[in-house]
Design an enzyme around this catalytic site. Structure first.
Site, PDB file in Angstrom:
ATOM      1  N   GLU A  62      -5.172 -11.958  13.747  1.00  0.00           N
ATOM      2  CA  GLU A  62      -4.741 -10.570  13.617  1.00  0.00           C
ATOM      3  C   GLU A  62      -5.907  -9.622  13.874  1.00  0.00           C
ATOM      4  O   GLU A  62      -5.717  -8.514  14.375  1.00  0.00           O
ATOM      5  CB  GLU A  62      -4.133 -10.311  12.231  1.00  0.00           C
ATOM      6  N   LYS A  68       8.699  -5.124  14.421  1.00  0.00           N
ATOM      7  CA  LYS A  68       9.276  -4.411  13.277  1.00  0.00           C
ATOM      8  C   LYS A  68      10.213  -3.298  13.747  1.00  0.00           C
ATOM      9  O   LYS A  68      11.298  -3.103  13.189  1.00  0.00           O
ATOM     10  CB  LYS A  68       8.159  -3.808  12.418  1.00  0.00           C
ATOM     11  N   GLY A 109      -5.479  -4.762   5.121  1.00  0.00           N
ATOM     12  CA  GLY A 109      -4.708  -5.738   4.352  1.00  0.00           C
ATOM     13  C   GLY A 109      -5.319  -7.114   4.321  1.00  0.00           C
ATOM     14  O   GLY A 109      -5.414  -7.746   3.262  1.00  0.00           O
ATOM     15  N   ARG A 110      -5.764  -7.624   5.473  1.00  0.00           N
ATOM     16  CA  ARG A 110      -6.301  -8.990   5.504  1.00  0.00           C
ATOM     17  C   ARG A 110      -7.716  -9.068   4.943  1.00  0.00           C
ATOM     18  O   ARG A 110      -8.282 -10.150   4.858  1.00  0.00           O
ATOM     19  CB  ARG A 110      -6.241  -9.540   6.927  1.00  0.00           C
ATOM     20  N   GLU A 129      10.013  -5.919   4.082  1.00  0.00           N
ATOM     21  CA  GLU A 129      10.223  -7.232   3.467  1.00  0.00           C
ATOM     22  C   GLU A 129       9.870  -7.204   1.984  1.00  0.00           C
ATOM     23  O   GLU A 129      10.603  -7.736   1.140  1.00  0.00           O
ATOM     24  CB  GLU A 129       9.379  -8.298   4.183  1.00  0.00           C
ATOM     25  N   HIS A 188      -4.642 -38.224   9.556  1.00  0.00           N
ATOM     26  CA  HIS A 188      -3.442 -39.007   9.865  1.00  0.00           C
ATOM     27  C   HIS A 188      -2.355 -38.131  10.463  1.00  0.00           C
ATOM     28  O   HIS A 188      -1.185 -38.500  10.466  1.00  0.00           O
ATOM     29  CB  HIS A 188      -2.948 -39.711   8.596  1.00  0.00           C
ATOM     30  N   LYS A 228       0.825  -1.203   0.000  1.00  0.00           N
ATOM     31  CA  LYS A 228       0.000   0.000   0.000  1.00  0.00           C
ATOM     32  C   LYS A 228       0.864   1.260   0.000  1.00  0.00           C
ATOM     33  O   LYS A 228       0.642   2.176  -0.776  1.00  0.00           O
ATOM     34  CB  LYS A 228      -0.945  -0.014   1.197  1.00  0.00           C
TER      35      LYS A 228
END
Length: 555
Positions: free
Chosen positions: A363, A514, A277-278, A222, A394, A216
């Site tokens: 979050e 961060k 964002g999410r 990162e 399993h 954004k």
């Protein structure tokens, strides 16, 4: 956290509400009941505790509830002003108070002709304009009209983002792989670990590769490091900086930074601060998804979102699927003491869905203060995890059936497979139905003489059952169904946050790490820096890191 009653709480505190106390009293009774008895006493339970909306059937009958439970939960929802909070979200009020923003991801699936105003501006036309621009760009890639610097068509699209700029589109591309253009490969790079980038580009041709940088602000550490690495890779392989403009697009609001990077702003797609964002996978963040499945399928996915949005906005609470799902999560978490939940899709295409929901759930609602800044004395977001059936059977189903933790589970299945190999889907769905039955009824699920087999078996082969599950069943995994499922979980998470009086749309909890990483970076980069600026553990770890790193570098 202690959820016991405290007599001197202010009356506006959640746990001091009479509706909360009524549920606590009711829980003392219902926790003694077993699902075997609840079903035995009520022949119509399986049909009555179910609701259908937007092509999804939701069976919640295998929860430890009765009619009184639902009535009391709905009274709590009313007391917590859930109706008002839903209206506030859809009306673009600034419910994300800590960032002074609306949370209007629902506007991303609006239709032409609607009016949704944010700060006096109707955002529907700008959303539609962005979708049209995305469609035009996607079609150029899909039809081979967009050519790289050397004149080759694009065969590989690499989405570079992190968090919501990665988890949403990567999940959607995998979930809708059946509908994708198979001569286009969609890749995702999110981890700052160089291995992620190196392994992604190892076997692809730079001349046939387009990178989509999703940030954004175009400052995410990162993402920017991965983007710079990608630019260097393109320039070094194709031989000229001018290649960047033919091999990069951006999803951002920072036109100046995008231009400085070398991306033509005509290939920049906007985001808005009223989309978190999410919650952004159906915005321009979904450009890689649209390239994969095409604009028509993308718009079908948006239609599925909208169908569930409309249901959430208008349906009475007792027939409202997201409200029921959210309130059951509150019941299991806060009253039955089950602070974890598992999501178990019985469809291989949905293998990334649990990871996507981890971010959405934890979050959004992993908070310890209310929206007003008051500390909380009750549990908030459950720990969300999961895996695909039947593989997960399993892996961790041993714990689900016989562990000391009782974990509410969402089972997701489809009546029809997209890949109908003989016998496969029938066995898959037999497993899904069997697991919900076994978790609910225990050893008696396989015994027509109730109680006898349980007593005959040795302890290690006994299953107590009484473990809650929801079952979500749809006809087939289509773009519409995927959109409806995602919106269902979005609104369930919102419902839970509304009850807990928290802001589900900020994420300040990710910031401290961060900040410290930026402060630590110089000490990691240069071994000669004095290492007395941190705690003794961190200082010792840094010394050990440099000792081994310097030895390797010298050799």
């Amino acid at each position: 956290m202690d959820t016991t009653r405290v007599s001197n709480h202010p009356r506006d505190l959640l746990t001091a509400r009479p509706e909360w106390m009524a549920l606590e009293d009711h829980c003392r009774i219902i926790r003694q009941a077993h699902l075997r008895q609840l079903f035995s006493d009520d022949a119509g339970r399986g049909e009555r505790f179910a609701v259908e909306a937007a092509g999804v059937y939701f069976d919640y009958s295998k929860n430890r509830i009765n009619e009184t439970t639902i009535l009391l939960l709905m009274q709590l929802a009313q007391a917590c002003r859930l109706h008002e909070k839903i209206d506030s979200m859809f009306q673009a009020k600034k419910i994300n108070a800590t960032e002074n923003r609306a949370a209007l991801h629902t506007a991303l699936r609006s239709i032409p002709g609607e009016s949704i105003f944010v700060d006096g501006v109707n955002v529907v036309p700008i959303v539609q304009e962005m979708l049209d621009r995305m469609a035009w760009f996607s079609c150029r890639i899909r039809t081979g009209h967009w050519l790289g610097y050397t004149g080759k068509c694009i065969r590989h699209v690499v989405n570079i983002g992190i968090g919501g700029s990665d988890l949403g589109p990567s999940m959607a591309c995998e979930a809708l792989r059946h509908y994708s253009k198979r001569d286009l490969q969609i890749h995702f790079v999110s981890n700052v670990d160089g291995t992620d980038f190196a392994e992604t580009v190892r076997s692809i041709d730079p001349a046939e590769t387009l990178f989509i940088i999703c940030s954004k602000t175009f400052t995410t550490t990162e993402t920017l490091l991965n983007a710079l690495t990608a630019r260097n890779w393109i320039v070094s392989n194709l031989g000229h900086p001018n290649a960047v403009s033919r091999h990069f697009a951006a999803v951002s609001t920072n036109a100046a930074a995008v231009t400085e990077f070398g991306i033509n702003v005509e290939n920049m797609f906007d985001l808005w601060d009223w989309v978190g964002g999410r919650y952004s996978m159906d915005s321009a963040i979904g450009l890689s998804t649209m390239i994969a499945i095409g604009p028509e399928n993308f718009r079908s996915m948006l239609a599925g979102f909208k169908a569930m949005d409309d249901h959430f906005k208008t349906a009475p609470f007792q027939q409202n699927m997201p409200v029921l799902m959210g309130m059951l999560a509150v019941w299991n978490n806060n009253f039955l003491g089950m602070p974890s939940c598992a999501v178990l899709p019985y469809d291989q295409y949905l293998k990334l869905f649990p990871a996507y929901l981890q971010q959405l759930t934890m979050e959004s609602n992993g908070k310890q203060v209310t929206a007003e800044g008051n500390h909380i004395n009750y549990q908030t977001a459950p720990i969300c995890w999961g895996g695909t059936g039947s593989n997960a059977q399993h892996s961790f189903f041993q714990l689900l059936h016989q562990g000391t933790h009782s974990v509410p589970c969402d089972f997701i299945g489809f009546c029809r497979s997209l890949n109908a190999l003989p016998g496969h889907h029938e066995l898959l769905m037999a497993n899904l139905f069997a697991q919900t039955e076994a978790l609910a009824f225990g050893t008696n699920a396989a015994d027509s003489e109730a109680g006898k087999q349980q007593n005959k078996l040795p302890p290690h082969r006994q299953f107590e059952g009484n473990r809650p599950t929801n079952t979500l069943l749809a006809e087939c995994l289509t773009p519409e169904t995927l959109g409806a499922l995602i919106a269902l979980y979005e609104h369930s998470v919102f419902t839970q946050g509304a009850i807990w009086s928290i802001n589900s749309f900020d994420q300040w909890g990710v910031e401290l790490g961060k900040v410290l990483a930026r402060q630590l970076l110089p000490s990691v980069e240069v071994s000669s820096r004095p290492l007395n600026q941190h705690d003794s553990s961190t200082n010792a770890l840094l010394r050990r890191y440099h000792r081994h790193n310097d030895i390797h570098t010298a050799s």
